[in-house]
Write a protein that holds these residues in place. Structure first.
Motif, PDB file in Angstrom:
ATOM      1  N   PRO A   1      43.656  80.150  74.705  1.00 14.53           N
ATOM      2  CA  PRO A   1      43.050  79.920  73.398  1.00 14.53           C
ATOM      3  C   PRO A   1      41.848  78.988  73.498  1.00 14.53           C
ATOM      4  O   PRO A   1      41.819  78.096  74.346  1.00 14.53           O
ATOM      5  CB  PRO A   1      44.170  79.259  72.586  1.00 14.53           C
ATOM      6  N   VAL A   2      40.874  79.206  72.636  1.00 13.83           N
ATOM      7  CA  VAL A   2      39.680  78.346  72.647  1.00 13.83           C
ATOM      8  C   VAL A   2      39.755  77.282  71.564  1.00 13.83           C
ATOM      9  O   VAL A   2      39.017  76.303  71.623  1.00 13.83           O
ATOM     10  CB  VAL A   2      38.379  79.177  72.504  1.00 13.83           C
ATOM     11  N   THR A   3      40.636  77.452  70.591  1.00 18.60           N
ATOM     12  CA  THR A   3      40.770  76.451  69.532  1.00 18.60           C
ATOM     13  C   THR A   3      41.797  75.404  69.939  1.00 18.60           C
ATOM     14  O   THR A   3      42.649  75.633  70.802  1.00 18.60           O
ATOM     15  CB  THR A   3      41.215  77.115  68.209  1.00 18.60           C
ATOM     16  N   SER A   4      41.743  74.258  69.295  1.00 17.04           N
ATOM     17  CA  SER A   4      42.682  73.179  69.605  1.00 17.04           C
ATOM     18  C   SER A   4      44.079  73.525  69.089  1.00 17.04           C
ATOM     19  O   SER A   4      44.243  74.379  68.212  1.00 17.04           O
ATOM     20  CB  SER A   4      42.212  71.876  68.953  1.00 17.04           C
ATOM     21  N   GLU A   5      45.071  72.837  69.636  1.00 12.64           N
ATOM     22  CA  GLU A   5      46.436  73.061  69.180  1.00 12.64           C
ATOM     23  C   GLU A   5      46.591  72.697  67.711  1.00 12.64           C
ATOM     24  O   GLU A   5      47.304  73.359  66.972  1.00 12.64           O
ATOM     25  CB  GLU A   5      47.434  72.271  70.036  1.00 12.64           C
ATOM     26  N   THR A   6      45.911  71.653  67.270  1.00 15.86           N
ATOM     27  CA  THR A   6      45.984  71.244  65.868  1.00 15.86           C
ATOM     28  C   THR A   6      45.516  72.377  64.961  1.00 15.86           C
ATOM     29  O   THR A   6      46.154  72.671  63.948  1.00 15.86           O
ATOM     30  CB  THR A   6      45.137  69.978  65.635  1.00 15.86           C
ATOM     31  N   GLU A   7      44.425  73.038  65.337  1.00 14.62           N
ATOM     32  CA  GLU A   7      43.926  74.168  64.549  1.00 14.62           C
ATOM     33  C   GLU A   7      44.901  75.347  64.596  1.00 14.62           C
ATOM     34  O   GLU A   7      45.177  75.968  63.570  1.00 14.62           O
ATOM     35  CB  GLU A   7      42.562  74.625  65.072  1.00 14.62           C
ATOM     36  N   ARG A   8      45.408  75.667  65.774  1.00 17.70           N
ATOM     37  CA  ARG A   8      46.286  76.832  65.916  1.00 17.70           C
ATOM     38  C   ARG A   8      47.625  76.636  65.216  1.00 17.70           C
ATOM     39  O   ARG A   8      48.122  77.532  64.560  1.00 17.70           O
ATOM     40  CB  ARG A   8      46.529  77.160  67.390  1.00 17.70           C
ATOM     41  N   PHE A   9      48.218  75.454  65.376  1.00 15.61           N
ATOM     42  CA  PHE A   9      49.542  75.218  64.809  1.00 15.61           C
ATOM     43  C   PHE A   9      49.489  74.949  63.313  1.00 15.61           C
ATOM     44  O   PHE A   9      50.451  75.214  62.607  1.00 15.61           O
ATOM     45  CB  PHE A   9      50.251  74.062  65.533  1.00 15.61           C
ATOM     46  N   GLY A  10      48.389  74.368  62.840  1.00 19.35           N
ATOM     47  CA  GLY A  10      48.248  74.100  61.407  1.00 19.35           C
ATOM     48  C   GLY A  10      49.403  73.272  60.877  1.00 19.35           C
ATOM     49  O   GLY A  10      49.700  72.195  61.386  1.00 19.35           O
TER      50      GLY A  10
ATOM     51  N   ARG B   1      52.502  73.905  61.100  1.00 19.92           N
ATOM     52  CA  ARG B   1      53.724  74.024  61.909  1.00 19.92           C
ATOM     53  C   ARG B   1      53.883  72.767  62.756  1.00 19.92           C
ATOM     54  O   ARG B   1      53.457  72.716  63.904  1.00 19.92           O
ATOM     55  CB  ARG B   1      53.658  75.268  62.788  1.00 19.92           C
ATOM     56  N   GLN B   2      54.488  71.766  62.187  1.00 18.02           N
ATOM     57  CA  GLN B   2      54.637  70.474  62.827  1.00 18.02           C
ATOM     58  C   GLN B   2      56.119  70.113  62.909  1.00 18.02           C
ATOM     59  O   GLN B   2      56.887  70.554  62.064  1.00 18.02           O
ATOM     60  CB  GLN B   2      53.877  69.409  62.026  1.00 18.02           C
ATOM     61  N   PRO B   3      56.565  69.328  63.823  1.00 19.12           N
ATOM     62  CA  PRO B   3      55.802  68.746  64.913  1.00 19.12           C
ATOM     63  C   PRO B   3      55.565  69.753  66.029  1.00 19.12           C
ATOM     64  O   PRO B   3      56.287  70.737  66.162  1.00 19.12           O
ATOM     65  CB  PRO B   3      56.693  67.605  65.394  1.00 19.12           C
ATOM     66  N   ILE B   4      54.562  69.463  66.829  1.00 15.75           N
ATOM     67  CA  ILE B   4      54.243  70.280  67.996  1.00 15.75           C
ATOM     68  C   ILE B   4      55.022  69.698  69.177  1.00 15.75           C
ATOM     69  O   ILE B   4      55.105  68.481  69.328  1.00 15.75           O
ATOM     70  CB  ILE B   4      52.724  70.259  68.282  1.00 15.75           C
ATOM     71  N   GLY B   5      55.586  70.568  70.008  1.00 18.04           N
ATOM     72  CA  GLY B   5      56.308  70.107  71.194  1.00 18.04           C
ATOM     73  C   GLY B   5      55.424  69.222  72.054  1.00 18.04           C
ATOM     74  O   GLY B   5      54.213  69.413  72.135  1.00 18.04           O
ATOM     75  N   ALA B   6      56.053  68.247  72.698  1.00 20.99           N
ATOM     76  CA  ALA B   6      55.307  67.272  73.494  1.00 20.99           C
ATOM     77  C   ALA B   6      56.104  66.912  74.747  1.00 20.99           C
ATOM     78  O   ALA B   6      57.245  67.331  74.924  1.00 20.99           O
ATOM     79  CB  ALA B   6      55.035  66.025  72.659  1.00 20.99           C
ATOM     80  N   SER B   7      55.496  66.110  75.583  1.00 23.85           N
ATOM     81  CA  SER B   7      56.143  65.635  76.803  1.00 23.85           C
ATOM     82  C   SER B   7      57.084  64.474  76.496  1.00 23.85           C
ATOM     83  O   SER B   7      57.029  63.865  75.423  1.00 23.85           O
ATOM     84  CB  SER B   7      55.089  65.179  77.816  1.00 23.85           C
ATOM     85  N   TYR B   8      57.918  64.159  77.494  1.00 26.48           N
ATOM     86  CA  TYR B   8      58.800  63.005  77.425  1.00 26.48           C
ATOM     87  C   TYR B   8      57.956  61.752  77.310  1.00 26.48           C
ATOM     88  O   TYR B   8      56.930  61.661  77.973  1.00 26.48           O
ATOM     89  CB  TYR B   8      59.652  62.944  78.706  1.00 26.48           C
ATOM     90  N   PRO B   9      58.280  60.795  76.524  1.00 28.03           N
ATOM     91  CA  PRO B   9      59.403  60.641  75.601  1.00 28.03           C
ATOM     92  C   PRO B   9      59.035  60.944  74.143  1.00 28.03           C
ATOM     93  O   PRO B   9      59.799  60.642  73.243  1.00 28.03           O
ATOM     94  CB  PRO B   9      59.758  59.170  75.755  1.00 28.03           C
ATOM     95  N   VAL B  10      57.866  61.563  73.924  1.00 23.23           N
ATOM     96  CA  VAL B  10      57.340  61.763  72.580  1.00 23.23           C
ATOM     97  C   VAL B  10      57.986  62.942  71.857  1.00 23.23           C
ATOM     98  O   VAL B  10      58.132  62.918  70.639  1.00 23.23           O
ATOM     99  CB  VAL B  10      55.794  61.945  72.645  1.00 23.23           C
ATOM    100  N   ASP B  11      58.404  63.974  72.580  1.00 29.00           N
ATOM    101  CA  ASP B  11      58.963  65.157  71.951  1.00 29.00           C
ATOM    102  C   ASP B  11      60.131  64.773  71.027  1.00 29.00           C
ATOM    103  O   ASP B  11      60.919  63.884  71.362  1.00 29.00           O
ATOM    104  CB  ASP B  11      59.452  66.141  73.025  1.00 29.00           C
ATOM    105  N   PRO B  12      60.247  65.428  69.874  1.00 32.88           N
ATOM    106  CA  PRO B  12      61.312  65.090  68.924  1.00 32.88           C
ATOM    107  C   PRO B  12      62.738  65.158  69.483  1.00 32.88           C
ATOM    108  O   PRO B  12      63.615  64.467  68.983  1.00 32.88           O
ATOM    109  CB  PRO B  12      61.127  66.125  67.807  1.00 32.88           C
ATOM    110  N   VAL B  13      62.977  65.925  70.524  1.00 34.38           N
ATOM    111  CA  VAL B  13      64.337  65.993  71.070  1.00 34.38           C
ATOM    112  C   VAL B  13      64.793  64.630  71.575  1.00 34.38           C
ATOM    113  O   VAL B  13      65.978  64.295  71.507  1.00 34.38           O
ATOM    114  CB  VAL B  13      64.477  67.076  72.168  1.00 34.38           C
ATOM    115  N   TYR B  14      63.862  63.786  72.042  1.00 36.33           N
ATOM    116  CA  TYR B  14      64.251  62.486  72.573  1.00 36.33           C
ATOM    117  C   TYR B  14      64.650  61.521  71.463  1.00 36.33           C
ATOM    118  O   TYR B  14      65.541  60.685  71.658  1.00 36.33           O
ATOM    119  CB  TYR B  14      63.158  61.927  73.482  1.00 36.33           C
ATOM    120  N   ALA B  15      64.042  61.641  70.282  1.00 34.94           N
ATOM    121  CA  ALA B  15      64.487  60.843  69.137  1.00 34.94           C
ATOM    122  C   ALA B  15      65.902  61.254  68.757  1.00 34.94           C
ATOM    123  O   ALA B  15      66.751  60.408  68.456  1.00 34.94           O
ATOM    124  CB  ALA B  15      63.529  61.009  67.960  1.00 34.94           C
ATOM    125  N   LEU B  16      66.169  62.543  68.787  1.00 38.20           N
ATOM    126  CA  LEU B  16      67.505  63.057  68.490  1.00 38.20           C
ATOM    127  C   LEU B  16      68.520  62.539  69.511  1.00 38.20           C
ATOM    128  O   LEU B  16      69.603  62.073  69.143  1.00 38.20           O
ATOM    129  CB  LEU B  16      67.477  64.582  68.482  1.00 38.20           C
TER     130      LEU B  16
END
Length: 190
Positions: free
Chosen positions: A144-153, A155-170
């Motif tokens: 993709p040529v657009t940023s993830e913020t543009e593509r996901f709109g 649809r939040q939160p966007i998956g992330a790396s450890y330790p930021v991804d929401p699964v780690y808060a859970l």
């Protein structure tokens, strides 16, 4: 159901959990999860890489720094016990991977194949002792040529790396709950 059958079912689930920890480790750049899938003396034949699992983990740590986007899915897990402490495991994977190549060009590929693993149970724990990755499908896709913020709109939160991804808060919430239960802290209304 007899004791042996129950023990085998528990072993099968432990092997599946190990496969899923591998996926979390590689997708979330979670070194501890990735490391927990392999025995320290394990061997991994993983495409262009063939060597110790430790060497593969070091290779993966370098890739993690490029902030790739990885999604791995495991299906068709076939577990064949050789004896009570060793199992041959074939599992199908689908991986969508996006990240920079050696020239820093963003590439996106769809991979499908199989993990052909020798699992060993040591001191009650199942982990990978030997892995051969078999590739059955490779398809390069336009990145993709657009940023993830543009593509996901929205649809939040966007998956992330450890330790930021929401699964780690859970998971952290679960850990805190276990800790409260262990020391008998009265629960506060949530």
């Amino acid at each position: 159901m007899c004791h042996e059958q129950i023990a085998e079912l528990l072993d099968r689930e432990a092997i599946r959990d190990c496969l899923y920890r591998y996926c979390r480790g590689i997708d979330r750049a979670d070194e501890a999860a990735l490391r927990s899938a392999y025995w320290p003396d394990a061997h991994d034949s993983h495409g262009a890489y063939s060597g110790s699992a430790e060497g593969f983990i070091e290779f993966a740590r370098g890739v993690f720094k490029t902030e790739p986007r990885n999604i791995h899915q495991i299906t068709n897990v076939l577990i064949e016990f050789i004896d009570p402490a060793e199992a041959a495991v074939e599992s199908y994977f689908t991986a969508l991977q996006r990240g920079p190549d050696g020239e820093r060009t963003i590439r996106q590929v769809l991979l499908r194949g199989r993990y052909c693993d020798m699992f060993q149970k040591r001191e009650g724990e199942w982990r990978i002792a030997e892995r051969t990755v078999v590739y059955d499908w490779f398809e390069e896709q336009p990145a993709p040529v657009t940023s993830e913020t543009e593509r996901f709109g929205l649809r939040q939160p966007i998956g992330a790396s450890y330790p930021v991804d929401p699964v780690y808060a859970l998971l952290n919430r679960r850990f805190l709950q276990k800790r409260e239960d262990a020391i008998h802290i009265p629960k506060t209304p949530r």
